[in-house]
Design a protein around this motif. Structure first.
Motif, PDB file in Angstrom:
ATOM      1  N   LEU A 116       8.062  -3.624   0.028  1.00  0.00           N
ATOM      2  CA  LEU A 116       8.691  -3.282   1.308  1.00  0.00           C
ATOM      3  C   LEU A 116       9.920  -4.141   1.554  1.00  0.00           C
ATOM      4  N   GLN A 169      10.257  -4.873   7.185  1.00  0.00           N
ATOM      5  CA  GLN A 169       8.999  -4.148   7.280  1.00  0.00           C
ATOM      6  C   GLN A 169       7.813  -5.049   6.914  1.00  0.00           C
ATOM      7  N   SER A 181      -0.017   3.993   8.051  1.00  0.00           N
ATOM      8  CA  SER A 181       0.709   2.727   8.224  1.00  0.00           C
ATOM      9  C   SER A 181      -0.223   1.534   8.403  1.00  0.00           C
ATOM     10  N   VAL A 202       6.281   0.680   9.214  1.00  0.00           N
ATOM     11  CA  VAL A 202       6.093   0.755   7.762  1.00  0.00           C
ATOM     12  C   VAL A 202       5.710   2.178   7.375  1.00  0.00           C
TER      13      VAL A 202
END
Length: 443
Positions: free
Chosen positions: A265, A269, A299, A420
């Protein structure tokens, strides 16, 4: 229960204690101090083996010596985590009580929960320390008292009753069993009132406190003298401490297996996911107010909410997890005559739970009826300030305005947006497949 000659070699009964091994001392003015008992000096004339035999005989434990703390499972035998924690707390209290008996300890639990083993272990520990103890079941005590009225009885009623109520430590097992006649109730009330008023160490087991007389129940609820330990929660109440059927996946979601370090990521994030994780951990330690998780499917909202529930269950606290679309369906089906759960019972359980997770909120609120039911839950919990976690994929602007205003109230609610993507579509989270073996062709 019978008096024993403390001077076996001489055949004489001690004139001071009459073979009981203890007596009430006197005040300076000559009055008897019935609030205390002291060991008689005749005991010092006995050998160690004679003392042990005498204590064992008087304790009524000849057939129960094998039940000790050494072979007692400290967490009991229940399959429920909350019951194991309750048994462990009772076991620790019993160990402390065995070391220094003070006040009353009451152990409550169904048959087979380990009550008798627990209290017998206390009695055996007393014998190891050369202390006076009397173990007897309530039905046996009443039977002995009845038979003492007979002219052929070895011990008269008054002597027997006085010995029981003044014993330094009394363990009364199965209180409430067969004590249905007025005479039996009166005898138990006399015995326990005497010991309660003098705060004589007493250990009691019973199935349930609700079946007792009001006067005795009042004594058991005295926090100064009496401490009650329950070994099991009623089967009807266990759902608040355990996962409902069909939520096996959520049952496995914990803080330990939540991946908040997704290396693929972007930094922003990753920071957002770590903050969500730490926010959930802080909330689980002290659930207060509302926590609203908002984010796309996958998420991590449900995992964090489930981890909070698992954390609370491990701590022996109630926590109810509800998938909102399924809850609405269950409410509808509760109207059916074939339903095993009434509509009111199901609705009240969710509405009034001390801690509640509403997962997938907003996914099935298209009908006015469904919207109204969810508003009633939200409004009740808002006014009662009951701890609540909500997960949703919807933007808050898309929710019913009455619900949205409560979710956005900063005095009770905190909203956290998970920024995310769906971890299930994340290549880094997919299992690595080994290339298929292809034989090398030879020429």
């Amino acid at each position: 229960m019978s008096s024993t000659d403390s001077a076996e070699n001489t055949g004489k009964v001690c004139s001071r204690c009459r073979g009981a091994g203890f007596f009430h001392p006197h005040f300076a003015d000559g009055r008897v101090d019935y609030s205390r008992v002291v060991a008689c000096r005749c005991r010092s004339e006995l050998t160690a083996e004679q003392k042990r035999k005498l204590l064992l005989e008087k304790s009524n434990l000849s057939s129960l010596e094998r039940f000790t703390f050494d072979n007692l499972n400290p967490e009991g035998r229940s399959g429920y985590q909350v019951n194991r924690k309750m048994f462990k707390a009772a076991c620790e209290a019993a160990l402390e009580f065995a070391g220094s008996p003070k006040g009353w300890m009451v152990v409550v639990g169904p048959s087979g929960s380990g009550k008798t083993h627990l209290v017998t272990a206390v009695a055996v520990e007393q014998l190891r320390r050369d202390r006076e103890v009397l173990y007897i079941t309530a039905p046996d005590l009443l039977e002995h008292l009845r038979s003492s009225y007979s002219p052929s009885s070895d011990t008269d009623h008054d002597t027997l009753f006085d010995e029981v109520r003044n014993t330094p430590l009394l363990i009364l097992d199965d209180l409430g069993i067969h004590a249905t006649s007025p005479w039996a109730k009166e005898k138990l009330d006399q015995l326990l009132s005497y010991r309660f008023n003098r705060e004589l160490p007493t250990l009691i087991t019973m199935l349930d406190t609700e079946d007792l007389e009001e006067r005795l129940r009042t004594r058991l609820n005295d926090p100064v003298v009496c401490h009650i330990y329950r070994l099991e929660i009623g089967r009807g109440d266990i759902s608040g401490y355990e996962w409902e059927p069909g939520l096996e996946l959520q049952k496995q979601m914990t803080f330990e297996n939540f991946d908040w370090k997704r290396a693929n990521l972007p930094a922003a994030q990753r920071e957002n996911l770590e903050k969500a994780y730490r926010t959930a951990m802080d909330y689980a330690r002290s659930p207060d107010g509302w926590l609203v998780w908002q984010g796309v499917t996958g998420s991590g909202k449900t995992h964090l909410a489930s981890a909070i529930v698992n954390y609370l269950h491990q701590a022996g606290k109630q926590a109810v997890f509800i998938v909102v679309p399924e809850f609405i369906d269950h409410l509808r089906s509760a109207f059916s005559p074939e339903s095993r759960v009434s509509y009111d019972q199901l609705f009240e359980k969710v509405k009034t739970a001390s801690f509640l997770v509403l997962d997938d909120f907003g996914e099935q609120t298209a009908t006015p009826w469904a919207q109204e039911k969810l508003f009633q839950v939200i409004n009740y919990r808002y006014n009662a300030r009951l701890a609540t976690v909500i997960t949703t994929t919807r933007l808050l602007d898309e929710l019913d305005s009455r619900i949205r205003s409560r979710l956005l109230d900063p005095k009770i609610s905190m909203t956290f947006s998970l920024q995310v993507p769906d971890y299930r579509s994340d290549p880094a989270c997919r299992p690595v497949r080994k290339p298929a073996y292809r034989p090398t062709s030879r020429r």
